[in-house]
Design a protein around this motif. Structure first.
Motif, mmCIF file in Angstrom:
data_model
loop_
_atom_site.group_PDB
_atom_site.id
_atom_site.type_symbol
_atom_site.label_atom_id
_atom_site.label_comp_id
_atom_site.label_asym_id
_atom_site.label_seq_id
_atom_site.Cartn_x
_atom_site.Cartn_y
_atom_site.Cartn_z
ATOM 1 N N PRO A 24 10.255 -7.375 13.130
ATOM 2 C CA PRO A 24 11.497 -6.588 13.145
ATOM 3 C C PRO A 24 11.522 -5.466 12.109
ATOM 4 N N LEU A 25 10.652 -5.514 11.129
ATOM 5 C CA LEU A 25 10.604 -4.408 10.158
ATOM 6 C C LEU A 25 9.825 -3.222 10.729
ATOM 7 N N HIS A 26 9.116 -3.470 11.844
ATOM 8 C CA HIS A 26 8.245 -2.445 12.454
ATOM 9 C C HIS A 26 8.729 -2.205 13.886
ATOM 10 N N PHE B 205 0.843 -1.216 0.000
ATOM 11 C CA PHE B 205 0.000 0.000 0.000
ATOM 12 C C PHE B 205 0.873 1.258 0.000
ATOM 13 N N LYS B 206 1.977 1.224 -0.787
ATOM 14 C CA LYS B 206 2.896 2.380 -0.774
ATOM 15 C C LYS B 206 2.223 3.622 -1.329
ATOM 16 N N ASN B 207 1.262 3.404 -2.250
ATOM 17 C CA ASN B 207 0.597 4.571 -2.847
ATOM 18 C C ASN B 207 -0.905 4.494 -2.685
ATOM 19 N N LEU C 23 20.272 -2.523 7.920
ATOM 20 C CA LEU C 23 20.726 -1.690 9.021
ATOM 21 C C LEU C 23 19.487 -1.349 9.840
ATOM 22 N N MET C 24 19.316 -2.010 10.980
ATOM 23 C CA MET C 24 18.094 -1.849 11.769
ATOM 24 C C MET C 24 18.043 -0.442 12.364
ATOM 25 N N GLY C 25 16.870 0.131 12.380
ATOM 26 C CA GLY C 25 16.722 1.492 12.886
ATOM 27 C C GLY C 25 16.932 2.545 11.814
ATOM 28 N N PHE C 26 17.178 2.056 10.571
ATOM 29 C CA PHE C 26 17.344 3.002 9.447
ATOM 30 C C PHE C 26 16.235 2.819 8.422
ATOM 31 N N GLY C 27 15.861 3.905 7.775
ATOM 32 C CA GLY C 27 14.875 3.841 6.705
ATOM 33 C C GLY C 27 13.468 4.011 7.234
ATOM 34 N N HIS C 28 12.589 4.414 6.333
ATOM 35 C CA HIS C 28 11.194 4.616 6.717
ATOM 36 C C HIS C 28 10.357 4.746 5.460
ATOM 37 N N LYS D 106 27.333 -5.249 4.640
ATOM 38 C CA LYS D 106 26.286 -6.300 4.675
ATOM 39 C C LYS D 106 24.933 -5.683 4.311
ATOM 40 N N ALA D 107 24.681 -4.478 4.858
ATOM 41 C CA ALA D 107 23.376 -3.834 4.646
ATOM 42 C C ALA D 107 23.192 -3.459 3.182
ATOM 43 N N LYS D 108 24.323 -3.241 2.472
ATOM 44 C CA LYS D 108 24.223 -2.830 1.067
ATOM 45 C C LYS D 108 24.273 -4.027 0.118
ATOM 46 N N TYR E 129 24.832 4.931 -0.918
ATOM 47 C CA TYR E 129 23.753 3.926 -0.926
ATOM 48 C C TYR E 129 22.600 4.412 -0.063
ATOM 49 N N PHE E 130 22.927 4.912 1.103
ATOM 50 C CA PHE E 130 21.894 5.358 2.049
ATOM 51 C C PHE E 130 21.357 6.723 1.644
ATOM 52 N N VAL E 131 22.286 7.595 1.190
ATOM 53 C CA VAL E 131 21.845 8.960 0.814
ATOM 54 C C VAL E 131 20.899 8.885 -0.380
ATOM 55 N N ASP E 132 21.281 8.091 -1.390
ATOM 56 C CA ASP E 132 20.430 7.978 -2.601
ATOM 57 C C ASP E 132 19.043 7.441 -2.246
ATOM 58 N N ARG E 133 18.995 6.507 -1.279
ATOM 59 C CA ARG E 133 17.695 5.917 -0.906
ATOM 60 C C ARG E 133 17.029 6.692 0.235
ATOM 61 N N LYS E 134 17.629 7.817 0.613
ATOM 62 C CA LYS E 134 17.053 8.670 1.673
ATOM 63 C C LYS E 134 16.775 7.854 2.934
ATOM 64 N N GLY F 266 9.473 -4.106 16.266
ATOM 65 C CA GLY F 266 10.504 -5.060 16.724
ATOM 66 C C GLY F 266 11.903 -4.578 16.385
ATOM 67 N N ALA F 267 11.995 -3.519 15.560
ATOM 68 C CA ALA F 267 13.315 -2.999 15.170
ATOM 69 C C ALA F 267 14.067 -2.446 16.371
ATOM 70 N N ASN F 268 13.343 -1.938 17.398
ATOM 71 C CA ASN F 268 14.093 -1.326 18.517
ATOM 72 C C ASN F 268 14.908 -2.378 19.265
HETATM 73 C C1 SDX Z 1 8.712 1.771 12.458
HETATM 74 O O1 SDX Z 1 5.298 3.180 9.169
HETATM 75 C C2 SDX Z 1 5.612 3.712 10.258
HETATM 76 O O2 SDX Z 1 5.317 4.877 10.544
HETATM 77 C C3 SDX Z 1 6.405 2.840 11.211
HETATM 78 C C4 SDX Z 1 6.888 3.507 12.480
HETATM 79 C C5 SDX Z 1 5.742 3.901 13.399
HETATM 80 O O3 SDX Z 1 5.935 4.827 14.205
HETATM 81 O O4 SDX Z 1 4.709 3.204 13.370
HETATM 82 O O5 SDX Z 1 7.618 4.679 12.135
HETATM 83 C C6 SDX Z 1 7.797 2.599 13.303
HETATM 84 O O6 SDX Z 1 8.371 0.672 12.115
HETATM 85 C C7 SDX Z 1 10.031 2.359 12.010
HETATM 86 C C8 SDX Z 1 10.807 1.427 11.036
HETATM 87 C C9 SDX Z 1 11.545 0.365 11.882
HETATM 88 N N1 SDX Z 1 12.152 -0.651 10.990
HETATM 89 C C10 SDX Z 1 13.482 -0.740 10.804
HETATM 90 O O7 SDX Z 1 14.297 0.050 11.269
HETATM 91 C C11 SDX Z 1 13.913 -1.941 9.950
HETATM 92 C C12 SDX Z 1 14.899 -1.503 8.878
HETATM 93 N N2 SDX Z 1 14.201 -0.652 7.914
HETATM 94 C C13 SDX Z 1 13.728 -1.264 6.677
HETATM 95 O O8 SDX Z 1 13.347 -2.598 6.795
HETATM 96 C C14 SDX Z 1 12.831 -0.344 5.858
HETATM 97 O O9 SDX Z 1 13.469 0.860 5.774
HETATM 98 C C15 SDX Z 1 11.381 -0.123 6.279
HETATM 99 C C16 SDX Z 1 10.675 -1.390 6.527
HETATM 100 C C17 SDX Z 1 11.336 0.737 7.490
HETATM 101 C C18 SDX Z 1 10.688 0.642 5.130
HETATM 102 O O10 SDX Z 1 10.670 -0.218 4.047
HETATM 103 P P1 SDX Z 1 10.060 0.224 2.644
HETATM 104 O O11 SDX Z 1 9.425 1.566 2.716
HETATM 105 O O12 SDX Z 1 9.231 -0.937 2.139
HETATM 106 O O13 SDX Z 1 11.324 0.427 1.773
HETATM 107 P P2 SDX Z 1 12.027 -0.707 0.932
HETATM 108 O O14 SDX Z 1 12.172 -1.949 1.768
HETATM 109 O O15 SDX Z 1 11.343 -0.805 -0.374
HETATM 110 O O16 SDX Z 1 13.504 -0.071 0.736
HETATM 111 C C19 SDX Z 1 13.781 0.847 -0.317
HETATM 112 C C20 SDX Z 1 15.246 0.607 -0.656
HETATM 113 C C21 SDX Z 1 15.543 -0.867 -0.964
HETATM 114 O O17 SDX Z 1 16.706 -0.893 -1.775
HETATM 115 P P3 SDX Z 1 16.501 -0.946 -3.427
HETATM 116 O O18 SDX Z 1 15.602 -2.174 -3.677
HETATM 117 O O19 SDX Z 1 15.830 0.357 -3.800
HETATM 118 O O20 SDX Z 1 17.886 -1.115 -3.963
HETATM 119 O O21 SDX Z 1 16.061 0.937 0.488
HETATM 120 C C22 SDX Z 1 16.714 -0.251 0.954
HETATM 121 C C23 SDX Z 1 15.956 -1.437 0.383
HETATM 122 O O22 SDX Z 1 16.818 -2.568 0.255
HETATM 123 N N3 SDX Z 1 16.611 -0.207 2.409
HETATM 124 C C24 SDX Z 1 17.576 -0.552 3.251
HETATM 125 C C25 SDX Z 1 17.075 -0.292 4.538
HETATM 126 N N4 SDX Z 1 15.833 0.201 4.447
HETATM 127 C C26 SDX Z 1 15.547 0.257 3.124
HETATM 128 N N5 SDX Z 1 18.824 -1.065 3.040
HETATM 129 C C27 SDX Z 1 19.551 -1.327 4.157
HETATM 130 N N6 SDX Z 1 19.125 -1.070 5.424
HETATM 131 C C28 SDX Z 1 17.906 -0.583 5.637
HETATM 132 N N7 SDX Z 1 17.469 -0.354 6.898
#
Ligand code: SDX
Length: 392
Positions: free
Chosen positions: A227-229, A11-13, A266-271, A256-258, A317-322, A231-233
């Motif tokens: 752990p994607l939500h 449901f990204k969009n 990389l846990m705790g990164f991305g959103h 490893k993360a790249k 890698y991280f900057v490009d993917r914000k 559980g990441a903490n």
């Molecule tokens: C929470 O939605 C919310 O608001 C959640 C939350 C809340 O308050 O309810 O904010 C709480 O869940 C925070 C997020 C906690 N999760 C983590 O820290 C786990 C690590 N993060 C990722 O798994 C990821 O960033 C998500 C799950 C948070 C978001 O995933 P998306 O939006 O589905 O993005 P994606 O998986 O499609 O990633 C886009 C790109 C991909 O690379 P490409 O395919 O474009 O080459 O970014 C990469 C991903 O591989 N990527 C990462 C990464 N997060 C994204 N690469 C390495 N490390 C990461 N953490």
């Protein structure tokens, strides 16, 4: 095709609802509850005040807040038989699984909280779960620690009493630690709601079948466990500990993360929404320095976390993917400094998110939203004739 021609994985969009509760701007890193900036609420409000604001839409007057707290206090007892369910779990059971089960079990002891249709019935169910969930959370921890279960001291504040239920040792006087109370209060405010995230969407869709508030919350706890939500903490601290044990070799973990062939992230990164700094992570990072200094705690993983953040923010890698630190990146460092064990980190997230889940469930019910039932694009077999087993 089964009814639709395009799908939207994750449901990204896709917008699932209209809501007046929380506003996020992912590009600018803005978060507001009912129009109030998270930075102001974290500084000036307390958690129960923010819970009231999220659920009912306005900051409460002193008397409304007192009535709300007293109504919650009046519901802060849990049927003694719930302890028998808790006794059934092995000490090794993860607290999130225990809490999801106990929250669902509460229905059996509070049948009036199932078919809630009127605002009054909703209010009664809301103060019940706000009163009982902190007790269940503290008892889940105490059970694992082999400590007696009790109700703390209802005359204390909501967060202070939770800490007393968690940490009061049988033979010593519990003394509130203002630094810890304030820090946890702020953390719970920062976790209180976040529009239509995975666990909140789960609460809404379960609630949309009119299954009742407690089981909707139980489903939200299950979704938050991932752990994607939430559980990441817990996963962040486990990652930082692994880096520390690996001579602080952050470069190895960044690689490893790249590495696409490696499932490690990389846990705790991305959103999904924030394509800039998560405003909550900014506040929590600052609070981590302050709380650890106030508590006189030295935690080597804080420096590892800061080093990792710096490296990632300079890595294409991280900057490009914000990809920036999110709410889960620094929070565990504060929980640990407070003496909260790592397996209780995600339950802390659930305790904070409870008012948000409640607010979103109440809004969905009051707006009489239809039952959630999306369509699909069918990609399976065409019509086939049945074959008897001897011919297969
Ligand atoms: C929470 O939605 C919310 O608001 C959640 C939350 C809340 O308050 O309810 O904010 C709480 O869940 C925070 C997020 C906690 N999760 C983590 O820290 C786990 C690590 N993060 C990722 O798994 C990821 O960033 C998500 C799950 C948070 C978001 O995933 P998306 O939006 O589905 O993005 P994606 O998986 O499609 O990633 C886009 C790109 C991909 O690379 P490409 O395919 O474009 O080459 O970014 C990469 C991903 O591989 N990527 C990462 C990464 N997060 C994204 N690469 C390495 N490390 C990461 N953490």
């Amino acid at each position: 095709t089964g009814g639709v021609t395009t799908i939207d994985p994750g449901f990204k969009n896709t917008g699932s609802c209209e809501s007046a509760i929380t506003f996020l701007n992912g590009e600018e890193g803005i978060l507001r509850y009912r129009g109030y900036a998270i930075e102001e609420l974290a500084e000036k409000a307390d958690f129960l005040e923010v819970a009231y604001l999220l659920i009912f839409g306005e900051l409460p007057s002193a008397e409304k807040l007192l009535k709300f707290h007293n109504d919650i206090r009046a519901q802060s007892r849990v049927d003694e038989d719930v302890k028998k369910i808790l006794d059934g779990f092995p000490k090794s059971a993860h607290p999130m699984g225990v809490l999801s089960s106990l929250t669902s079990a509460l229905v059996a002891f509070n049948p009036s909280s199932v078919n809630v249709d009127s605002e009054e019935e909703m209010y009664n169910a809301i103060v019940r779960i706000l009163g009982k969930f902190p007790v269940l959370t503290a008892w889940t921890y105490r059970k694992r620690a082999g400590l007696p279960l009790d109700y703390g001291d209802a005359s204390l504040g909501y967060v202070d009493n939770f800490l007393k239920m968690m940490f009061k040792h049988p033979n010593d006087e519990y003394k509130s630690n203002e630094v810890v109370v304030d820090a946890l209060d702020k953390l719970l405010i920062l976790h209180a709601d976040h529009e239509q995230n995975c666990s909140t969407s789960t609460v809404r869709i379960v609630g949309s079948s009119h299954a009742g508030l407690f089981v909707s919350i139980s489903a939200g706890i299950a979704a938050l466990w991932g752990p994607l939500h939430g559980g990441a903490n817990q996963a962040v601290i486990e990652m930082l500990e692994a880096i520390k044990d690996d001579d602080g070799d952050t470069k190895k973990y960044m690689a490893k993360a790249k590495d696409k062939s490696d499932p490690f992230r990389l846990m705790g990164f991305g959103h999904r929404v924030y394509k800039n700094f998560d405003p909550r992570a900014r506040i929590i990072k600052k609070a981590a320095d302050e709380v650890l200094a106030d508590l006189g705690v030295e935690d080597p993983v804080l420096d590892i976390a800061k080093g990792l953040e710096k490296e990632a923010l300079e890595d294409p890698y991280f900057v490009d993917r914000k990809l920036y630190p999110n709410v889960d990146f620094y929070s565990g460092i504060i929980y640990r400094a407070m003496g909260i064990p790592v397996e209780m980190f995600t339950p802390m997230f659930a305790l904070g998110r409870l008012p948000g889940w409640i607010a979103q469930w109440r809004e969905m019910r009051l707006r009489k939203e239809p039952i959630g039932r999306p369509r699909q694009v069918y990609i399976g077999e065409n019509l086939r004739k049945f074959k008897d087993i001897e011919n297969r």
